[in-house]
Design an enzyme around this catalytic site. Structure first.
Site, mmCIF file in Angstrom:
data_model
loop_
_atom_site.group_PDB
_atom_site.id
_atom_site.type_symbol
_atom_site.label_atom_id
_atom_site.label_comp_id
_atom_site.label_asym_id
_atom_site.label_seq_id
_atom_site.Cartn_x
_atom_site.Cartn_y
_atom_site.Cartn_z
ATOM 1 N N ASP A 11 1.057 -1.276 0.036
ATOM 2 C CA ASP A 11 0.412 0.260 -0.193
ATOM 3 C C ASP A 11 0.979 1.438 0.079
ATOM 4 O OD1 ASP A 11 0.908 0.075 2.540
ATOM 5 O OD2 ASP A 11 -0.815 0.423 3.282
ATOM 6 N N ASP A 16 6.805 1.609 2.258
ATOM 7 C CA ASP A 16 6.436 0.317 0.958
ATOM 8 C C ASP A 16 7.630 1.352 -0.127
ATOM 9 O OD1 ASP A 16 3.336 -1.445 1.857
ATOM 10 O OD2 ASP A 16 3.982 1.379 2.845
ATOM 11 N N HIS A 241 10.145 0.405 8.458
ATOM 12 C CA HIS A 241 9.577 -1.396 8.241
ATOM 13 C C HIS A 241 9.451 -2.422 6.929
ATOM 14 C CE1 HIS A 241 6.938 0.622 12.370
ATOM 15 N NE2 HIS A 241 6.780 1.527 11.308
ATOM 16 N N ASP A 242 8.549 -1.676 6.188
ATOM 17 C CA ASP A 242 8.148 -2.565 4.934
ATOM 18 C C ASP A 242 9.925 -2.927 4.397
ATOM 19 O OD1 ASP A 242 5.837 -2.357 5.570
ATOM 20 O OD2 ASP A 242 5.588 -0.734 4.015
HETATM 21 C C1 BDR Z 1 2.960 -1.003 8.641
HETATM 22 O O1 BDR Z 1 1.628 0.552 7.958
HETATM 23 C C2 BDR Z 1 1.992 1.245 6.768
HETATM 24 O O2 BDR Z 1 1.866 2.538 7.504
HETATM 25 C C3 BDR Z 1 3.244 1.376 6.931
HETATM 26 O O3 BDR Z 1 3.981 0.916 5.533
HETATM 27 C C4 BDR Z 1 3.546 -0.141 7.214
HETATM 28 O O4 BDR Z 1 3.483 -1.797 6.022
HETATM 29 C C5 BDR Z 1 3.420 -0.314 9.787
HETATM 30 O O5 BDR Z 1 3.277 -0.062 11.479
HETATM 31 CA CA CA Z 2 3.182 -0.984 4.085
#
Ligand code: BDR
Ligand code: CA
Length: 317
Positions: A11, A16, A241-242
């Protein structure tokens, strides 16, 4: 390292977008078959446009299929306070000519998996709410035999970021996450336990932003810079994170993992969307166990991520 066939369900989304850059910089590790999108950080139209434009900018030119416009049961909430109105921290990138596939993501993934040559499997990298994947597994359970592994960013053994106990991707669509966790497929959960540590610092972000001769480095720096300046208190660093699921595959040695049985709180109570991580191995069959990534060497993460971003920038010049 074995080269894997990948479908990325995402997303975009600042992290991402940076994760996709990391994947694009590692063609020796990832054969990206498709990018599929789902309503998450922004609406489906926005994240799909971003996926198309990023794929062109990174010279990936992979098919992009748009997926679910909302979670299976619940109302959709975006995360525009962290990702901006356009999902990419209000950074603009060239609009690509490409348009999404005619088939919706769930059917597109189903077809890709069904048409795989005998004996081949695909790894799903999921960095968004699990709506598409939950529906895929529910409607077409026969495709499970074509999935090598699901490596996802979502959840946490402890803590949350939307509420005190729930992480965004799982919180948005807990019912979908439950279907995935209970699918019997091998799952690697890269939750907040590890992803929050996998962060770029303010000075690293500023340096990327100042890279006038490397458009990808500048873009990644500017996008992460948006997160640094907006949302809640970031304390001088931004978690990417991603990118963790991809780096887990290229550099498993920098991560610590634990076996776990996963479930989700699908109630409407205070801990709705909380991942339930059960470490009581004696209560479960081995086949029920999945993997939770618990820790990382954060400075190695930064080093490998920054290196990949610059490499991609050189490659797409
Ligand atoms: C996740 O939530 C989204 O806002 C970020 O893209 C990531 O996938 C982190 O909690
Ligand atoms: Ca994401």
């Amino acid at each position: 390292m074995e080269k894997r066939k990948i479908i990325m369900d995402c997303d975009p989304g600042i992290d991402d977008a940076i994760a996709l850059a990391y994947a694009a910089a590692h063609p020796e590790a990832f054969e990206l078959l498709a990018v599929t999108t789902v309503a998450g950080n922004q609406t489906i139209d926005i994240v799909t446009r971003n996926a198309l434009d990023l794929s062109a900018l990174y010279k990936l030119n992979v098919p992009v299929a748009a997926g679910m416009v909302e979670p299976i049961i619940r109302e959709h909430h975006t995360a525009s306070e962290f990702h901006g109105k356009n999902g990419l921290g209000d950074c603009t990138i060239p609009r690509a000519d490409a348009e999404p596939e005619k088939e919706m993501a769930v059917f597109y993934i189903k077809r890709l998996l069904t048409e795989l040559p005998e004996g081949e499997k695909v790894t799903l990298i999921c960095t968004a709410p699990l709506t598409n994947i939950g529906l895929l597994l529910k409607i077409y359970p026969e495709v499970k035999s074509k999935i090598q592994e699901i490596i996802l960013m979502g959840g946490a053994v402890a803590g949350g970021n939307v509420t005190a106990s729930a992480e965004f991707n799982i919180y948005v669509d807990p019912e979908a996450a439950k279907i995935v966790f209970k699918s019997g497929l091998p799952i690697v959960m890269c939750g907040l336990d590890v992803t929050e540590k996998c962060a770029l610092t303010r000075s690293q972000i500023q340096k990327l932003s100042q890279s006038q001769n490397n458009q990808i480095a500048k873009l990644c720096g500017d996008m992460a810079g948006y997160s640094l300046a907006n949302g809640n208190k970031f304390r001088g660093q931004v978690s990417i994170h991603d990118a963790v699921p991809y780096m887990y595959l290229t550099h498993p040695e920098i991560f610590k993992v634990q076996k776990v049985v996963l479930d989700v709180d699908c109630s409407d109570g205070e801990s709705a969307g909380r991942t339930i991580a059960d470490f009581r191995w004696w209560m479960h069959e081995e086949e029920e166990e999945n993997i939770a990534v618990m820790d990382a060497d954060a400075s190695k993460f930064q080093e490998y991520l920054i290196e990949a971003i610059y490499e991609l920038g050189e490659k797409v010049k």
